[in-house]
Design a protein around this motif. Structure first.
Motif, short mmCIF file in Angstrom:
data_model
loop_
_atom_site.label_atom_id
_atom_site.label_comp_id
_atom_site.label_asym_id
_atom_site.label_seq_id
_atom_site.Cartn_x
_atom_site.Cartn_y
_atom_site.Cartn_z
N ASN A 83 23.31 10.28 -14.84
CA ASN A 83 23.21 9.59 -16.13
C ASN A 83 22.19 10.24 -17.04
N ALA A 84 21.14 10.83 -16.47
CA ALA A 84 20.14 11.51 -17.28
C ALA A 84 20.68 12.79 -17.89
N ARG A 85 21.69 13.39 -17.25
CA ARG A 85 22.26 14.65 -17.75
C ARG A 85 23.34 14.44 -18.80
N GLN A 86 23.76 13.21 -19.00
CA GLN A 86 24.82 12.96 -19.97
C GLN A 86 24.33 13.21 -21.39
N LEU A 98 12.29 9.74 -16.17
CA LEU A 98 13.29 10.02 -15.14
C LEU A 98 12.77 9.67 -13.75
N LEU A 99 11.56 10.13 -13.43
CA LEU A 99 11.02 9.91 -12.08
C LEU A 99 10.76 8.43 -11.82
N THR A 101 12.36 5.91 -13.25
CA THR A 101 13.67 5.28 -13.11
C THR A 101 14.27 5.59 -11.74
N LEU A 102 14.13 6.83 -11.29
CA LEU A 102 14.65 7.23 -9.99
C LEU A 102 13.93 6.47 -8.87
N GLU A 103 12.62 6.36 -8.97
CA GLU A 103 11.87 5.64 -7.94
C GLU A 103 12.29 4.18 -7.88
N ARG A 104 12.48 3.58 -9.03
CA ARG A 104 12.90 2.17 -9.07
C ARG A 104 14.28 2.00 -8.44
N LYS A 105 15.19 2.93 -8.75
CA LYS A 105 16.54 2.87 -8.19
C LYS A 105 16.53 3.03 -6.68
N LEU A 106 15.73 3.96 -6.19
CA LEU A 106 15.65 4.18 -4.75
C LEU A 106 15.07 2.97 -4.03
N LYS A 107 14.07 2.34 -4.62
CA LYS A 107 13.47 1.16 -4.01
C LYS A 107 14.48 0.02 -3.91
N LEU A 208 12.52 12.09 -3.97
CA LEU A 208 11.78 11.93 -5.22
C LEU A 208 10.91 13.16 -5.48
N HIS A 209 10.23 13.66 -4.45
CA HIS A 209 9.40 14.85 -4.60
C HIS A 209 10.25 16.07 -4.94
#
Length: 218
Positions: A83-86, A98-99, A101-107, A208-209
């Protein structure tokens, strides 16, 4: 002899305990099979994922991978990246850093996997804690009515007392026999669930890293 009503209640109690036992062993077999199958699938996917030369190549392993917790976790992470690449603005839930949002999604995905992993364990805990009391109820009920029948008959010899009370005590023994496997299985499966969850958390942190490193190099 105990009365017909007392015998009926004791029989119902025994059938309830038998149902508890069947449910316990069914859950044990299903959960052991589930954890074993997921462990193999997780290990296979992670080997292919970390053996990929790029994130795009690792992204392709999701389609070829079997349904497994780590596959769903990686899929949730790549959903954020896609979605970030769109070119058009992403949905509100994907906006922001981005990071973060990604961390929140993974949690959130980790929480879902934890709930899925623990399905059935509450039932085992409930059976382990209630089965002895169900058996004790049958025993107390049977002894109470056995003593009433003995009192009405006016006979209190060992031969008269031992039979009805011995029959009533069987319920307590069966209740304990049902509870012990349920408690042991719950403790074992809970440890396995926590270990599996810890492995997923490690993967999420490494993912994430990896994204952070890829982002920094762009």
């Amino acid at each position: 002899m105990v009365t017909d009503t007392s015998a009926l209640i004791i029989n119902v109690t025994l059938w309830v305990l038998i149902a508890f036992s069947v449910l316990t062993w069914t859950l044990i077999v299903l959960k052991v099979w589930q954890y074993w199958r997921q462990s193999l699938a997780n290990r296979s996917f992670e080997e292919r994922f970390w053996g990929a030369s790029s994130l795009d190549e690792a992204r392709g392993e999701i389609a070829s991978g079997k349904t497994a917790p780590v596959v769903r976790l990686a899929g949730a992470g790549f959903e954020v990246l896609d979605n970030a690449r769109q070119s058009h603005p992403p949905a509100l839930k994907y906006r922001g850093d981005l990071l973060a949002t990604l961390e929140r999604k993974l949690k959130r995905q980790l929480e879902r996997e934890s709930r899925l992993s623990d399905i059935g364990l509450t039932v085992l805990a409930s059976i382990g804690s209630t089965a002895p009391f169900v058996g004790l109820f049958g025993t107390v009920w049977g002894i109470m009515h056995a003593l009433q029948d003995i009192s009405r008959s006016g006979k209190a010899s060992l031969e008269v007392v031992a039979g009805p009370i011995g029959e009533a005590l069987i319920a307590t023994a069966i209740g304990i026999a049902v509870a012990v496997p349920a408690v042991l299985a719950y403790n074992f499966l809970m440890r396995q669930s926590r270990r599996k969850q810890q492995a997923l958390e490690i993967f999420a942190e490494d993912f994430l890293h990896l994204v952070a490193a890829e982002t920094a190099h762009r």
